[in-house]
Design an enzyme around this catalytic site. Structure first.
Site, short mmCIF file in Angstrom:
data_model
loop_
_atom_site.label_atom_id
_atom_site.label_comp_id
_atom_site.label_asym_id
_atom_site.label_seq_id
_atom_site.Cartn_x
_atom_site.Cartn_y
_atom_site.Cartn_z
N GLY A 75 -4.89 1.97 -5.37
CA GLY A 75 -5.70 3.17 -5.30
C GLY A 75 -5.42 4.01 -4.07
O GLY A 75 -4.96 5.15 -4.17
N ASP A 76 -5.71 3.47 -2.88
CA ASP A 76 -5.40 4.20 -1.65
C ASP A 76 -4.51 3.34 -0.75
O ASP A 76 -4.57 3.42 0.48
CB ASP A 76 -6.68 4.60 -0.91
CG ASP A 76 -7.57 3.41 -0.58
OD1 ASP A 76 -7.24 2.28 -0.98
OD2 ASP A 76 -8.61 3.61 0.09
N GLU A 77 -3.68 2.53 -1.38
CA GLU A 77 -2.75 1.66 -0.65
C GLU A 77 -1.31 2.09 -0.91
O GLU A 77 -0.92 2.36 -2.04
CB GLU A 77 -2.93 0.20 -1.05
CG GLU A 77 -4.24 -0.41 -0.58
CD GLU A 77 -4.29 -1.90 -0.83
OE1 GLU A 77 -3.30 -2.45 -1.36
OE2 GLU A 77 -5.31 -2.52 -0.49
N LEU A 128 -5.57 3.53 3.39
CA LEU A 128 -6.26 4.70 3.93
C LEU A 128 -7.69 4.35 4.33
O LEU A 128 -8.39 3.65 3.60
CB LEU A 128 -6.28 5.83 2.91
CG LEU A 128 -4.91 6.38 2.47
CD1 LEU A 128 -5.10 7.55 1.51
CD2 LEU A 128 -4.06 6.79 3.66
#
Length: 221
Positions: A115-117, A74
């Site tokens: 985390g944001d993957e 993201l």
């Protein structure tokens, strides 16, 4: 009355044992789910992703078919966390997971690996272009604004794709390739944004210069 009491006494140990077995079974299911699924998005985690990837590779080898890995990171998620709070950040992650599921088939997998993957396994694709079409569909859906309780969040994403066996038949190499292409995509977006911002500042500067020149000419006249 005495017969009923004997019946209850004889059934109670069996019921109690069944209850304990069910409690143990449900607890086992809960722990297994926690071990393999992300608590924020309820998507498979990295461990389950890697297990599924291994089995997908085995099936693809047996059937001489293709599959693709998409790595998704993201862009702009940190400001969401910093400005709107971690609770809103978790809400966005959960919504991202749901949007990703809308872009794939039931036979595919969507996982949160960091985390944001996120990562996607596209099983049994016909050609590389199929994966690219899914990637573009994901890109467009992810950048749609996220309507939260009383706030709106904006994120986009960078995507890297690797196809088995066209680009490699080794899983580690495929993962590394998808990861590298994801970061190449991210750098390309940053470079494009920088160019756009520079052009915008240059255009604004030219407009201000033109206004100043016109104002000066008017004053001189």
């Amino acid at each position: 009355m005495i017969w009923s009491l004997h019946l209850v006494i004889s059934i109670l140990p069996i019921w109690g044992l069944t209850y304990l077995i069910m409690m143990y079974y449900n607890r086992h299911l809960e722990l297994t789910h926690r071990a393999h699924y992300d608590k924020v998005t309820d998507l498979p985690n990295r461990d389950l992703f890697l297990e599924t990837l291994t089995s997908t590779r085995t099936k693809a080898h047996q059937t001489q078919s293709r599959f693709a890995i998409l790595y998704i990171d993201l862009d702009g998620f940190k400001p969401v966390n910093d400005q709107l709070g971690h609770s809103c950040g978790d809400d966005v992650l959960a919504l991202v997971g749901k949007r990703l599921l809308k872009c794939v088939r039931q036979s595919d997998m969507v996982a949160r690996i960091g985390g944001d993957e996120f990562a996607v396994i596209l099983s049994r694709i016909g050609q590389t272009e199929d994966a690219q079409r899914v990637a573009e569909k994901i890109r467009q859906l992810i950048k749609t604004p996220y309507m939260l309780a009383d706030k709106v969040a904006h994120v986009s994403c960078s995507i890297g794709c690797a196809v088995y066996p066209d680009q490699s038949d080794n899983l580690d190499e495929l993962i590394d390739l998808a990861d590298q292409r994801m970061y190449d995509d991210k750098r390309a977006h940053k470079s494009l944004k920088l160019t756009h911002d520079t052009d915008a500042r240059s255009e604004s500067g030219n407009q201000n210069t033109a206004k100043d020149t016109a104002s000066h000419s008017s004053t001189s006249a």
